[in-house]
Design an enzyme around this catalytic site. Structure first.
Site, PDB file in Angstrom:
ATOM      1  N   HIS A  46       6.017 -65.079  26.305  1.00 55.01           N
ATOM      2  CA  HIS A  46       6.860 -64.444  26.866  1.00 55.01           C
ATOM      3  C   HIS A  46       6.722 -64.100  28.277  1.00 55.01           C
ATOM      4  O   HIS A  46       7.077 -63.057  29.182  1.00 55.01           O
ATOM      5  CB  HIS A  46       7.499 -63.116  26.336  1.00 55.01           C
ATOM      6  CG  HIS A  46       9.027 -62.849  26.429  1.00 55.01           C
ATOM      7  ND1 HIS A  46       9.483 -61.663  25.988  1.00 55.01           N
ATOM      8  CD2 HIS A  46       9.968 -63.404  27.278  1.00 55.01           C
ATOM      9  CE1 HIS A  46      11.062 -61.596  26.569  1.00 55.01           C
ATOM     10  NE2 HIS A  46      11.017 -62.839  27.255  1.00 55.01           N
ATOM     11  N   CYS A  77       9.440 -56.050  27.459  1.00 57.91           N
ATOM     12  CA  CYS A  77       8.527 -57.056  26.906  1.00 57.91           C
ATOM     13  C   CYS A  77       7.531 -57.563  27.968  1.00 57.91           C
ATOM     14  O   CYS A  77       6.397 -57.456  28.249  1.00 57.91           O
ATOM     15  CB  CYS A  77       8.756 -58.319  25.981  1.00 57.91           C
ATOM     16  SG  CYS A  77       9.907 -57.756  24.791  1.00 57.91           S
TER      17      CYS A  77
END
Ligand SMILES: *[C@@H]1O[C@H](CO)[C@@H](O)[C@H](O)[C@H]1NC(C)=O
Ligand SMILES: *[C@@H]1O[C@H](CO)[C@@H](O)[C@H](O)[C@H]1NC(C)=O
Ligand SMILES: *[C@@H]1O[C@H](CO)[C@@H](O)[C@H](O)[C@H]1NC(C)=O
Ligand SMILES: *[C@@H]1O[C@H](CO)[C@@H](O)[C@H](O)[C@H]1NC(C)=O
Ligand SMILES: *[C@@H]1O[C@H](CO)[C@@H](O)[C@H](O)[C@H]1NC(C)=O
Length: 481
Positions: free
Chosen positions: A127, A71
């Site tokens: 993130h 990610c």
């Protein structure tokens, strides 16, 4: 220094006509989290994704769209157009209490778009670091933000590690317990579409939580897959369909507001499916965490205004770093010349050959092997040089079986550490040509070393107790680095 520089940018934009023009499209970049190659209807007829399929089929399906193995690195590329190995985010995901974020001197896509007159909105998973407020969405170019800072959490309580992580701009959202995130994120997008100032185009970055673990979905979605015997995979399939429904409400809002025809949508996964959480990349090799194709070649398409040739498959290379320049080209702008991305806008919209002939899958010198260390693609050929990541096999979906035993997922090819494939002839990475073609190995390795000269060390420090939410009333909160 810095304020003088940004003033110069503002002035430049005023004089060069940086304000919105009527021909600028609205742009939505949708990211599905951990969605596998084989987890969407247009690749796998047993998946129920009518809204996604309709957009893909009437747009351009990307056949060779590449991202990073996990990610945070992929999102670094989406937002900056720069390879994560230059940002220090190449090693793994950013953990909750790590004092890390994408370096603050990197320009983010919404910052460029604001100079072109766009209103900018982020909804969903961030993130990209949050230890300092300057790392967070509304300080990095987004006018508004709704979502969570970390990599995963409960879809209903919005907690991770026992603590809340849910924000409306910079405010904590405490009253959304029980509300499934896919639907809330879609509602936030719909509100922006319904209320937007029509004199300005909008950009919505929409990185859904779906379909990352934990495996949670309202029961009616799970029930849509009665033939899928494995309960985990059945719920996972339901999560994909819930995501599809959420995307359907966004496209309906665009139609109701009569802006669908002036909107450009990009859709991508952030990495391959997470095999141990029921994602699937069949027939590709490996999955999330690996530099194999199953970890990096992802479900992706573009749809909407400006695309002249539609209903076809774009076979050329597209890389995560290409979103920034491609989106800017569609919006009538340009990024800094120093970024790694190349604009693919003309190629995609007209169905021309790709502007890209090579790319880096990852470069990571960090000692502990979690994700794939180093791989490069040049033309037909791919070199994997060193540990490729956790899973090295080919996995069918667990749809007609009980759970595959975990040991089947373990990396078991330690004896080999160099692989060379001709992906044109062998897209499933079955035949290692490294011994047969030592000269090609040498050439690709030399090319990789050229890129390596620009690599910065992975920024992967231990977690810092200062970040613990117990210091912030039980909420994951910026302001400790
Ligand atoms: C950010 O700053 C670092 C350290 O000064 C520099 O090496 C790097 O090139 C800069 N990156 C960008 C994208 O400006
Ligand atoms: C949650 O709180 C916000 C901010 O106070 C408020 O605007 C919203 O209406 C509340 N939502 C619900 C479902 O109570
Ligand atoms: C299970 O997956 C395989 C391969 O994708 C497919 O052929 C089969 O139809 C699927 N079965 C169900 C019940 O979805
Ligand atoms: C997509 O790529 C595969 C190789 O992985 C190739 O066999 C196939 O022909 C491509 N499809 C199209 C429509 O270009
Ligand atoms: C890779 O395979 C393709 C298809 O078989 C072939 O045309 C091409 O020459 C090969 N490339 C190299 C570098 O061997």
């Amino acid at each position: 220094m810095e304020s003088t520089a940004s003033l110069a940018v503002v002035l430049l934009c005023v004089f060069v006509g940086g304000s919105a023009s009527a021909s600028q499209p609205n742009i939505i970049l949708i990211v599905a989290d951990d969605l596998g190659w084989n987890d969407v209807g247009f690749h796998n007829p047993s998946m129920i994704t009518p809204n996604i399929d309709a957009l893909a089929d009437s747009g351009v399906i990307f056949n060779h769209s590449y991202v990073q193995p996990v990610c945070s690195p992929s999102r670094t590329a989406f937002m900056t157009g720069i390879y994560p190995f230059k940002a220090g985010t190449q090693h793994y995901v950013i953990e909750g209490s790590q004092p890390v974020c994408v370096p603050l001197n990197f320009t983010f896509l919404p910052q460029y778009l604001k100079h072109l007159g766009y209103s900018t909105h982020a909804i969903g998973k961030w993130h990209l670091g949050f230890c300092n407020w300057n790392c967070t969405p509304t300080y990095r170019g987004f006018d508004s933000y709704f979502g969570y800072y970390q990599g995963s959490e409960d879809y209903y309580t919005h907690k991770t590690g026992g603590y809340l992580d849910y924000r409306d701009n910079t405010d904590v959202v405490r009253n959304a317990t029980g509300e499934y995130s896919a639907f809330r994120f879609a509602k936030e997008a719909v509100d922006i579409i319904n209320n937007h100032d029509k004199s300005k185009p909008f950009f919505i970055y929409l990185p859904f939580q779906s379909v990352h673990a934990p495996i949670e979905v309202p029961k009616q979605y799970e029930d849509m897959y009665p033939n899928v015997v494995n309960i985990g995979r059945r719920k996972f399939c339901g999560m994909v369909t819930a995501l599809d429904d959420a995307i359907g409400s966004v496209t309906r809002a665009l139609q109701e507001q009569k802006v669908f025809d002036n909107t450009l949508i990009f859709f991508t996964a952030d990495n391959g499916g997470e095999l141990v959480a029921y994602g699937n990349n069949w027939p590709l090799r490996g999955g999330k965490h690996t530099v194999w194709e199953g970890g990096t070649r992802v479900t992706s398409f573009a749809h909407g205004v400006g695309i002249r040739r539609t209903g076809y498959t774009y076979d050329g290379f597209f890389h995560a770093v290409d979103y920034v320049p491609t989106i800017l080209a569609a919006a009538g702008g340009k990024p800094d010349a120093s970024i790694d991305g190349v604009s693919q806008w003309e190629s995609i919209r007209m169905g021309l050959p790709s502007q890209r002939t090579e790319f880096i899958y990852n470069l990571d010198d960090f000692f502990y092997p979690v994700t794939g260390r180093a791989a490069i693609r040049v033309g037909d050929m791919k070199l994997v040089d060193g540990y490729p990541g956790l899973y090295d096999n080919w996995y069918l979906p667990m749809n007609e079986t009980q759970d595959t035993p975990l040991e089947d997922f373990i990396y078991n090819a330690e004896h080999e550490l160099v692989w060379l494939f001709n992906l044109t002839a062998d897209p499933l990475e079955k035949q290692n040509l490294a011994n047969q073609m030592p000269d090609v190995v040498k050439t690709l390795r030399a090319r990789m070393l050229e890129y390596k000269k620009q690599m910065v060390p992975a920024n992967f420090p231990p977690e810092d107790p200062k970040g613990n939410p117990s210091h912030f009333g039980g909420v994951w909160t910026p302001g400790w680095c």
